[in-house]
Motif scaffolding. Structure first.
Motif, PDB file in Angstrom:
ATOM      1  N   ASN A   1      15.373   9.356  -0.877  1.00 50.08           N
ATOM      2  CA  ASN A   1      16.026   9.230   0.427  1.00 50.08           C
ATOM      3  C   ASN A   1      15.123   8.482   1.390  1.00 50.08           C
ATOM      4  OD1 ASN A   1      18.385  10.920  -0.149  1.00 50.08           O
ATOM      5  ND2 ASN A   1      16.878  12.552  -0.309  1.00 50.08           N
ATOM      6  N   ILE A   2      15.732   7.913   2.443  1.00 55.12           N
ATOM      7  CA  ILE A   2      14.957   7.197   3.448  1.00 55.12           C
ATOM      8  C   ILE A   2      14.937   7.997   4.737  1.00 55.12           C
ATOM      9  CG2 ILE A   2      15.369   4.904   2.523  1.00 55.12           C
ATOM     10  CD1 ILE A   2      17.548   4.542   4.655  1.00 55.12           C
ATOM     11  N   HIS A   3      14.104   7.564   5.652  1.00 52.81           N
ATOM     12  CA  HIS A   3      13.963   8.159   6.967  1.00 52.81           C
ATOM     13  C   HIS A   3      14.607   7.217   7.972  1.00 52.81           C
ATOM     14  CE1 HIS A   3      11.856   9.694  10.571  1.00 52.81           C
ATOM     15  NE2 HIS A   3      11.864  10.830   9.898  1.00 52.81           N
ATOM     16  N   SER A   4      14.907   7.700   9.136  1.00 51.46           N
ATOM     17  CA  SER A   4      15.546   6.880  10.168  1.00 51.46           C
ATOM     18  C   SER A   4      14.638   5.759  10.673  1.00 51.46           C
ATOM     19  CB  SER A   4      15.988   7.757  11.338  1.00 51.46           C
ATOM     20  OG  SER A   4      14.872   8.384  11.928  1.00 51.46           O
TER      21      SER A   4
ATOM     22  N   LYS B   1       0.869  -1.174   0.000  1.00 59.12           N
ATOM     23  CA  LYS B   1       0.000   0.000   0.000  1.00 59.12           C
ATOM     24  C   LYS B   1       0.904   1.222   0.000  1.00 59.12           C
ATOM     25  CE  LYS B   1      -3.633  -2.370   2.453  1.00 59.12           C
ATOM     26  NZ  LYS B   1      -4.192  -2.640   3.754  1.00 59.12           N
ATOM     27  N   VAL B   2       0.775   2.028  -1.033  1.00 58.56           N
ATOM     28  CA  VAL B   2       1.601   3.224  -1.184  1.00 58.56           C
ATOM     29  C   VAL B   2       0.697   4.439  -1.047  1.00 58.56           C
ATOM     30  CG1 VAL B   2       3.196   4.481  -2.668  1.00 58.56           C
ATOM     31  CG2 VAL B   2       3.118   1.992  -2.770  1.00 58.56           C
ATOM     32  N   SER B   3       1.045   5.316  -0.123  1.00 56.14           N
ATOM     33  CA  SER B   3       0.317   6.560   0.062  1.00 56.14           C
ATOM     34  C   SER B   3       1.263   7.698  -0.282  1.00 56.14           C
ATOM     35  CB  SER B   3      -0.156   6.673   1.512  1.00 56.14           C
ATOM     36  OG  SER B   3      -0.756   7.916   1.735  1.00 56.14           O
ATOM     37  N   THR B   4       0.843   8.569  -1.179  1.00 58.90           N
ATOM     38  CA  THR B   4       1.702   9.669  -1.605  1.00 58.90           C
ATOM     39  C   THR B   4       1.136  10.999  -1.148  1.00 58.90           C
ATOM     40  OG1 THR B   4       0.549   9.823  -3.717  1.00 58.90           O
ATOM     41  CG2 THR B   4       2.521   8.450  -3.648  1.00 58.90           C
ATOM     42  N   LYS B   5       2.028  11.890  -0.807  1.00 56.66           N
ATOM     43  CA  LYS B   5       1.654  13.269  -0.480  1.00 56.66           C
ATOM     44  C   LYS B   5       2.594  14.183  -1.233  1.00 56.66           C
ATOM     45  CE  LYS B   5      -0.318  12.869   4.114  1.00 56.66           C
ATOM     46  NZ  LYS B   5      -0.258  13.360   5.491  1.00 56.66           N
ATOM     47  N   ARG B   6       2.033  15.003  -2.068  1.00 58.87           N
ATOM     48  CA  ARG B   6       2.836  15.976  -2.798  1.00 58.87           C
ATOM     49  C   ARG B   6       2.795  17.299  -2.042  1.00 58.87           C
ATOM     50  NH1 ARG B   6       4.052  13.361  -7.382  1.00 58.87           N
ATOM     51  NH2 ARG B   6       2.495  11.987  -8.249  1.00 58.87           N
TER      52      ARG B   6
ATOM     53  N   LYS C   1      13.033  21.869  -1.738  1.00 57.70           N
ATOM     54  CA  LYS C   1      12.366  21.174  -0.643  1.00 57.70           C
ATOM     55  C   LYS C   1      11.930  19.777  -1.060  1.00 57.70           C
ATOM     56  CE  LYS C   1      10.641  25.422   1.315  1.00 57.70           C
ATOM     57  NZ  LYS C   1       9.493  26.208   1.669  1.00 57.70           N
ATOM     58  N   VAL C   2      11.586  18.968  -0.060  1.00 53.41           N
ATOM     59  CA  VAL C   2      11.002  17.660  -0.340  1.00 53.41           C
ATOM     60  C   VAL C   2       9.704  17.891  -1.086  1.00 53.41           C
ATOM     61  CG1 VAL C   2       9.928  15.637   0.723  1.00 53.41           C
ATOM     62  CG2 VAL C   2      12.042  16.551   1.671  1.00 53.41           C
ATOM     63  N   SER C   3       9.541  17.226  -2.217  1.00 51.31           N
ATOM     64  CA  SER C   3       8.327  17.471  -2.976  1.00 51.31           C
ATOM     65  C   SER C   3       7.340  16.321  -2.888  1.00 51.31           C
ATOM     66  CB  SER C   3       8.661  17.757  -4.435  1.00 51.31           C
ATOM     67  OG  SER C   3       9.317  16.655  -4.998  1.00 51.31           O
ATOM     68  N   GLU C   4       7.776  15.183  -2.404  1.00 47.99           N
ATOM     69  CA  GLU C   4       6.834  14.089  -2.253  1.00 47.99           C
ATOM     70  C   GLU C   4       7.299  13.170  -1.135  1.00 47.99           C
ATOM     71  OE1 GLU C   4       4.544  10.732  -4.908  1.00 47.99           O
ATOM     72  OE2 GLU C   4       5.959  12.068  -5.849  1.00 47.99           O
ATOM     73  N   LYS C   5       6.344  12.761  -0.340  1.00 50.10           N
ATOM     74  CA  LYS C   5       6.593  11.796   0.727  1.00 50.10           C
ATOM     75  C   LYS C   5       5.769  10.576   0.378  1.00 50.10           C
ATOM     76  CE  LYS C   5       5.609  11.156   5.630  1.00 50.10           C
ATOM     77  NZ  LYS C   5       5.082  11.805   6.827  1.00 50.10           N
ATOM     78  N   MET C   6       6.428   9.431   0.295  1.00 52.82           N
ATOM     79  CA  MET C   6       5.742   8.187  -0.033  1.00 52.82           C
ATOM     80  C   MET C   6       5.784   7.289   1.189  1.00 52.82           C
ATOM     81  SD  MET C   6       7.273   7.568  -3.812  1.00 52.82           S
ATOM     82  CE  MET C   6       5.969   6.543  -4.414  1.00 52.82           C
TER      83      MET C   6
ATOM     84  N   PRO D   1       4.802  -6.086  10.494  1.00 52.80           N
ATOM     85  CA  PRO D   1       4.248  -5.133   9.518  1.00 52.80           C
ATOM     86  C   PRO D   1       5.226  -3.976   9.293  1.00 52.80           C
ATOM     87  CG  PRO D   1       2.702  -5.539  11.310  1.00 52.80           C
ATOM     88  CD  PRO D   1       3.984  -6.201  11.681  1.00 52.80           C
ATOM     89  N   TYR D   2       5.456  -3.667   8.036  1.00 50.89           N
ATOM     90  CA  TYR D   2       6.375  -2.584   7.682  1.00 50.89           C
ATOM     91  C   TYR D   2       5.566  -1.329   7.396  1.00 50.89           C
ATOM     92  CZ  TYR D   2       9.848   0.160   5.256  1.00 50.89           C
ATOM     93  OH  TYR D   2      10.695   1.174   4.897  1.00 50.89           O
ATOM     94  N   ASN D   3       5.989  -0.217   7.963  1.00 50.97           N
ATOM     95  CA  ASN D   3       5.386   1.079   7.706  1.00 50.97           C
ATOM     96  C   ASN D   3       6.511   2.098   7.690  1.00 50.97           C
ATOM     97  OD1 ASN D   3       3.761   3.279   7.393  1.00 50.97           O
ATOM     98  ND2 ASN D   3       2.678   3.058   9.332  1.00 50.97           N
ATOM     99  N   GLY D   4       6.943   2.503   6.505  1.00 44.84           N
ATOM    100  CA  GLY D   4       8.088   3.415   6.397  1.00 44.84           C
ATOM    101  C   GLY D   4       7.902   4.407   5.276  1.00 44.84           C
ATOM    102  N   ASN D   5       8.804   5.385   5.226  1.00 49.78           N
ATOM    103  CA  ASN D   5       8.698   6.489   4.275  1.00 49.78           C
ATOM    104  C   ASN D   5       9.905   6.563   3.359  1.00 49.78           C
ATOM    105  OD1 ASN D   5       6.256   7.625   5.390  1.00 49.78           O
ATOM    106  ND2 ASN D   5       7.498   8.239   7.117  1.00 49.78           N
TER     107      ASN D   5
END
Length: 170
Positions: A131-134, A69-74, A102-107, A118-122
């Motif tokens: 790029n990844i998040h910590s 499941k991919v959720s995008t925010k522009r 700036k960051v233009s999209e967070k997935m 369960p994996y839940n990451g950005n």
């Protein structure tokens, strides 16, 4: 006073039109349950990006078949949800981003596989690539920094490779 009222009414009308037409402006997708997800914005101002990789077992490095499941925010607005299927662990996402600093999209990725945590990451999309998040290290403390996304710039496209390593549930 009349000019202010006119500007106010015009801005309300414009905002309403944008809200009603955001589906056509934000991404050209109507696909479901596919291995390749195309969410390239119609009005992209920067380069296109291809994010590809594998869904793997963290210990054995064997591919895992699953739905993602991919959720995008522009630009922090207009969240859209997509469903992507990884066959033989392979997935691919075609997207784009703006040319701003700036960051233009967070997935946000949600991966639920029986027998695994369960994996839940950005992932973050910028003009310099993916790029990844910590939160990767919170999910998998054994995550190696060399497993971060690799970004290769081509003429008008970035190709980012990132593998998700799923951890067995204890």
């Amino acid at each position: 006073m009349e000019r202010r009222l006119f500007v106010k009414k015009t801005s309300l009308l414009t905002s309403g039109i944008l809200v009603l037409s955001t589906n056509s402006l934000l991404a050209t997708t109507d696909q479901k349950n596919v291995t390749n997800l195309n969410i390239v914005p119609v009005l992209a101002t920067g380069k296109n990006m291809i994010i590809k990789g594998l869904i793997l077992d963290a210990k054995t490095n064997l591919p895992i078949n699953t739905d993602i499941k991919v959720s995008t925010k522009r630009n922090r607005f207009y969240a859209k949800n997509h469903l992507l299927t990884a066959l033989n662990g392979v997935y691919s996402i075609h997207t784009g981003f703006s040319s701003s600093e700036k960051v233009s999209e967070k997935m946000n990725f949600k991966i639920d596989v029986e027998g695994y945590k369960p994996y839940n990451g950005n992932l973050y999309i910028t003009k310099s690539g993916c790029n990844i998040h910590s939160d990767q290290w919170q999910y998998n403390p054994d995550f190696k920094s060399e497993n971060r996304p690799t970004n290769n710039e081509h003429e008008n496209t970035f190709v980012s490779t990132f593998n998700f390593y799923l951890v067995k549930a204890s």
